[in-house]
Design an enzyme around this catalytic site. Structure first.
Site, PDB file in Angstrom:
ATOM      1  N   TYR A  49       0.835  -1.209   0.000  1.00 62.96           N
ATOM      2  CA  TYR A  49       0.000   0.000   0.000  1.00 62.96           C
ATOM      3  C   TYR A  49       0.868   1.256   0.000  1.00 62.96           C
ATOM      4  CZ  TYR A  49      -4.183  -2.868   0.630  1.00 62.96           C
ATOM      5  OH  TYR A  49      -5.213  -3.768   0.452  1.00 62.96           O
ATOM      6  N   HIS A 115      -8.278  -7.815  -1.934  1.00 63.35           N
ATOM      7  CA  HIS A 115      -7.388  -6.999  -2.761  1.00 63.35           C
ATOM      8  C   HIS A 115      -7.310  -7.690  -4.111  1.00 63.35           C
ATOM      9  CE1 HIS A 115      -4.014  -4.954  -4.518  1.00 63.35           C
ATOM     10  NE2 HIS A 115      -3.583  -6.146  -4.878  1.00 63.35           N
TER      11      HIS A 115
END
Ligand code: IDP
Ligand code: MG
Length: 153
Positions: A49, A115
């Protein structure tokens, strides 16, 4: 043939959604070529991230992603990256289209159950981040003939 990374987030494990998520990807006609459960360490969260590390919600996102193990998977198929992105739906669960994983199974912007890689370039980087070469399997899957029947003609 593309490969894309799917991670079931801690909310998916806690909410008993793994079978549902895997089932949707299997039924689509994608081929599972890698799979493992892990705890995501600090470095991996920060790399994965990196586009959010300076955001105010990053500490919360990190805590969330480390709150339970995750299951990482590599799914393979023609144009698999875009196909899986469509199946996952928009980021915020409450706004994601009905019929998508997030639209059907989540309400939150952070706890949105999966994700999925967002481009072929990122998919390649992400698969390499989470999997060693010998953890990805090259094998013949018999239904592929019918999944793609005639596409090469
Ligand atoms: P994506 O997962 O749909 O590709 P990204 O913008 O790449 O969306 O964000 C990565 C993840 O960061 C999201 O799936 C979500 O878990 C979390 N996230 C994104 N925006 C927010 C936010 O505004 N608040 C809290 N978490 C967020
Ligand atoms: Mg993203």
């Amino acid at each position: 043939m593309e490969r894309t990374l799917v991670i079931t987030k801690p909310d998916a494990l806690q909410r008993n959604l793994l079978g549902e998520i895997i089932g949707r990807l299997e039924k689509k006609g994608l081929k599972l070529v890698g799979m493992k459960m892990m705890s995501i360490d600090d470095l991996k969260v920060e790399e994965h991230y990196s586009h959010h590390v300076d955001k105010p919600f990053f500490a919360s996102l990190k805590k969330f992603m480390q709150s339970s193990p995750v299951v990482c998977m590599v799914w393979e198929g023609n144009e698999a990256v875009a196909a899986v992105r469509l199946i996952a739906g928009e980021t915020k669960g409450s706004e994601a289209d009905a019929g998508t994983i997030r639209g059907d199974l989540s309400m939150s912007v952070q706890a949105n159950v999966v994700h999925v890689s967002d481009s072929v370039e990122n998919a390649n980087l992400e698969v390499a981040r989470f999997f060693e070469k010998d953890e990805i399997f090259d094998y013949k899957k018999l239904d592929m003939h019918y999944v793609y029947f005639g596409d090469d003609e």
